[in-house]
Design a protein around this motif. Structure first.
Motif, mmCIF file in Angstrom:
data_model
loop_
_atom_site.group_PDB
_atom_site.id
_atom_site.type_symbol
_atom_site.label_atom_id
_atom_site.label_comp_id
_atom_site.label_asym_id
_atom_site.label_seq_id
_atom_site.Cartn_x
_atom_site.Cartn_y
_atom_site.Cartn_z
ATOM 1 N N ALA A 40 0.832 -1.212 0.000
ATOM 2 C CA ALA A 40 0.000 0.000 0.000
ATOM 3 C C ALA A 40 0.866 1.262 0.000
ATOM 4 C CB ALA A 40 -0.979 -0.003 1.180
ATOM 5 N N SER A 41 1.731 1.363 -0.996
ATOM 6 C CA SER A 41 2.708 2.466 -1.028
ATOM 7 C C SER A 41 2.075 3.826 -1.289
ATOM 8 C CB SER A 41 3.763 2.187 -2.098
ATOM 9 O OG SER A 41 4.420 0.967 -1.861
ATOM 10 N N GLY A 42 0.856 3.848 -1.829
ATOM 11 C CA GLY A 42 0.179 5.136 -2.040
ATOM 12 C C GLY A 42 0.927 6.002 -3.034
ATOM 13 N N HIS A 46 7.104 7.651 0.380
ATOM 14 C CA HIS A 46 7.870 6.892 1.376
ATOM 15 C C HIS A 46 8.922 6.019 0.694
ATOM 16 C CE1 HIS A 46 4.329 7.410 4.271
ATOM 17 N NE2 HIS A 46 5.372 7.901 4.932
ATOM 18 N N ASP A 63 0.867 -1.271 -4.802
ATOM 19 C CA ASP A 63 -0.438 -0.742 -4.401
ATOM 20 C C ASP A 63 -1.479 -1.425 -5.276
ATOM 21 O OD1 ASP A 63 -1.193 1.923 -2.547
ATOM 22 O OD2 ASP A 63 -2.788 1.251 -3.897
ATOM 23 N N ARG A 64 -2.692 -1.499 -4.743
ATOM 24 C CA ARG A 64 -3.743 -2.114 -5.564
ATOM 25 C C ARG A 64 -4.334 -1.093 -6.536
ATOM 26 N NH1 ARG A 64 -9.566 -2.600 -2.596
ATOM 27 N NH2 ARG A 64 -9.824 -0.373 -2.329
ATOM 28 N N ASP A 65 -4.060 0.181 -6.300
ATOM 29 C CA ASP A 65 -4.695 1.253 -7.043
ATOM 30 C C ASP A 65 -3.796 1.725 -8.198
ATOM 31 O OD1 ASP A 65 -6.707 3.392 -7.303
ATOM 32 O OD2 ASP A 65 -5.029 4.673 -6.726
ATOM 33 N N LEU A 90 -0.660 -5.011 -6.285
ATOM 34 C CA LEU A 90 -0.837 -5.999 -5.206
ATOM 35 C C LEU A 90 -1.990 -5.570 -4.313
ATOM 36 C CD1 LEU A 90 1.921 -7.788 -3.149
ATOM 37 C CD2 LEU A 90 -0.125 -6.860 -2.032
ATOM 38 N N ASP A 91 -3.002 -6.425 -4.256
ATOM 39 C CA ASP A 91 -4.112 -6.241 -3.325
ATOM 40 C C ASP A 91 -3.875 -7.211 -2.175
ATOM 41 O OD1 ASP A 91 -6.573 -6.564 -1.935
ATOM 42 O OD2 ASP A 91 -7.679 -5.866 -3.684
ATOM 43 N N ALA A 92 -3.761 -6.672 -0.985
ATOM 44 C CA ALA A 92 -3.386 -7.502 0.172
ATOM 45 C C ALA A 92 -4.363 -8.639 0.416
ATOM 46 C CB ALA A 92 -3.274 -6.622 1.424
ATOM 47 N N ILE A 108 2.313 1.083 5.703
ATOM 48 C CA ILE A 108 2.015 2.357 6.366
ATOM 49 C C ILE A 108 0.584 2.783 6.022
ATOM 50 C CG2 ILE A 108 2.708 4.781 6.559
ATOM 51 C CD1 ILE A 108 5.503 3.902 5.511
ATOM 52 N N ASN A 109 -0.208 3.010 7.053
ATOM 53 C CA ASN A 109 -1.542 3.609 6.873
ATOM 54 C C ASN A 109 -2.452 2.853 5.918
ATOM 55 O OD1 ASN A 109 -1.335 5.733 8.676
ATOM 56 N ND2 ASN A 109 -0.300 7.065 7.201
ATOM 57 N N ILE A 113 -7.598 1.838 6.701
ATOM 58 C CA ILE A 113 -8.268 2.361 5.495
ATOM 59 C C ILE A 113 -8.470 1.219 4.509
ATOM 60 C CG2 ILE A 113 -8.258 4.221 3.773
ATOM 61 C CD1 ILE A 113 -6.454 5.828 5.485
ATOM 62 N N SER A 114 -8.883 0.087 5.019
ATOM 63 C CA SER A 114 -9.176 -1.092 4.195
ATOM 64 C C SER A 114 -10.003 -2.028 5.056
ATOM 65 C CB SER A 114 -7.873 -1.768 3.740
ATOM 66 O OG SER A 114 -7.100 -2.147 4.859
ATOM 67 N N ALA A 118 -7.917 -7.181 4.524
ATOM 68 C CA ALA A 118 -6.599 -6.750 4.028
ATOM 69 C C ALA A 118 -5.536 -6.966 5.112
ATOM 70 C CB ALA A 118 -6.650 -5.280 3.604
HETATM 71 C C1 LIG Z 1 -4.037 6.253 3.238
HETATM 72 S S1 LIG Z 1 -3.263 5.527 1.880
HETATM 73 C C2 LIG Z 1 -1.610 5.286 2.514
HETATM 74 C C3 LIG Z 1 -0.570 5.358 1.445
HETATM 75 C C4 LIG Z 1 0.871 5.400 1.943
HETATM 76 N N1 LIG Z 1 1.253 4.171 2.570
HETATM 77 C C5 LIG Z 1 1.072 6.550 2.880
HETATM 78 O O1 LIG Z 1 1.122 6.369 4.094
HETATM 79 O O2 LIG Z 1 1.156 7.703 2.386
HETATM 80 C C6 LIG Z 1 -3.916 3.886 1.857
HETATM 81 C C7 LIG Z 1 -3.413 3.054 0.703
HETATM 82 O O3 LIG Z 1 -3.847 1.715 0.895
HETATM 83 C C8 LIG Z 1 -4.123 1.170 -0.370
HETATM 84 N N2 LIG Z 1 -4.975 -0.003 -0.170
HETATM 85 C C9 LIG Z 1 -6.231 -0.038 0.308
HETATM 86 N N3 LIG Z 1 -6.680 -1.278 0.349
HETATM 87 C C10 LIG Z 1 -5.672 -2.076 -0.081
HETATM 88 C C11 LIG Z 1 -5.530 -3.472 -0.276
HETATM 89 N N4 LIG Z 1 -6.532 -4.302 -0.025
HETATM 90 N N5 LIG Z 1 -4.350 -3.945 -0.736
HETATM 91 C C12 LIG Z 1 -3.335 -3.106 -1.016
HETATM 92 N N6 LIG Z 1 -3.418 -1.761 -0.880
HETATM 93 C C13 LIG Z 1 -4.578 -1.258 -0.420
HETATM 94 C C14 LIG Z 1 -4.789 2.310 -1.124
HETATM 95 O O4 LIG Z 1 -4.773 2.103 -2.523
HETATM 96 C C15 LIG Z 1 -3.931 3.486 -0.666
HETATM 97 O O5 LIG Z 1 -2.845 3.711 -1.528
#
Ligand SMILES: C[S@@+](CC[C@H](N)C(=O)[O-])C[C@H]1O[C@@H](n2cnc3c(N)ncnc32)[C@H](O)[C@@H]1O
Length: 204
Positions: A40-42, A46, A63-65, A90-92, A108-109, A113-114, A118
């Motif tokens: 979930a690198s966003g 980072h 990231d999944r997005d 990658l979707d967790a 991280i984070n 938010i999932s 996840a």
């Molecule tokens: C709040 S953002 C955090 C991004 C980054 N890690 C940061 O701290 O700036 C949450 C991230 O989780 C990812 N995410 C949400 N559900 C997920 C899943 N099931 N598998 C992988 N990534 C996921 C989203 O796409 C998003 O990029």
């Protein structure tokens, strides 16, 4: 996350505030070289920062997005770092993850938010991929003994649950129990900026 009008790079303002505190924890635990898998690198900010701070490491962002992955690629290109791999989709929750040979895992984070699935995927796959003694790091807000640790975390939790009832600030004890069930130690807990915690789990 905010997008610039000129390229695919997203900006997560919190990343600039927490990245050095997280890097300090990583440096305290990680061996001098290896491959750090980031879940979930966003935006990718980072990944770039940790690549610069951990020159013995190759960072594998994911990231999944799709928009996040485009941002990560744009940050890699703009920064010129050579020790960050192209981002993986990658979707967790979708197992098994198609990656091997990692030294440590960082998330991280994402946990709040999932959906909880996840987090279940995170610990199950981390357990499968990591060897005894290796580390999984998570960063984010947690409730302790069923209570929020600050008013701002309580408001944040309410906002998250309004946006998606499956999201929300998790109980620290539930995350630790899930980790234990997946073969991880009780975590070292490090207080972070803005009432967040870094949890350092070691594979038993
Ligand atoms: C709040 S953002 C955090 C991004 C980054 N890690 C940061 O701290 O700036 C949450 C991230 O989780 C990812 N995410 C949400 N559900 C997920 C899943 N099931 N598998 C992988 N990534 C996921 C989203 O796409 C998003 O990029």
């Amino acid at each position: 996350m905010n997008a610039s009008s000129t390229d695919a790079r997203l900006h997560a303002p919190a990343a600039a505030r927490n990245r050095d505190a997280i890097l300090t924890v990583l440096k305290a635990h990680l061996p001098p070289e290896g491959i750090l898998l980031e879940i979930a690198s966003g935006s990718g900010e980072h990944s770039i920062h940790f690549a610069q701070g951990l020159p013995g490491y190759t960072i594998q962002p994911t990231d999944r997005d799709e928009r996040a992955r485009a941002s990560i690629s744009a940050w890699i290109a703009a920064s010129g770092v050579t020790n960050v791999r192209p981002p993986l989709a990658l979707d967790a929750t979708i197992r098994p993850w198609t990656i091997e040979g990692v030294t440590a895992i960082l998330c991280i984070n994402m946990i709040h938010i999932s959906p909880w699935a996840a987090t279940e995927g995170l610990f199950a796959e981390a357990s499968r991929l990591l060897a005894p003694g290796q580390f999984l790091f998570t960063y984010g807000p947690y409730k302790r003994d069923g209570a929020h640790t600050s008013d701002s975390n309580a408001r944040f939790d309410a906002d998250l649950r309004r946006e998606n009832p499956l999201w929300g600030v998790r109980d620290l004890e539930a995350v630790i129990a899930l980790a234990a069930a997946n073969g991880f130690s009780t975590p070292e807990i490090t207080q972070m900026p803005a009432n967040n915690l870094t949890l350092t789990f070691q594979k038993r």
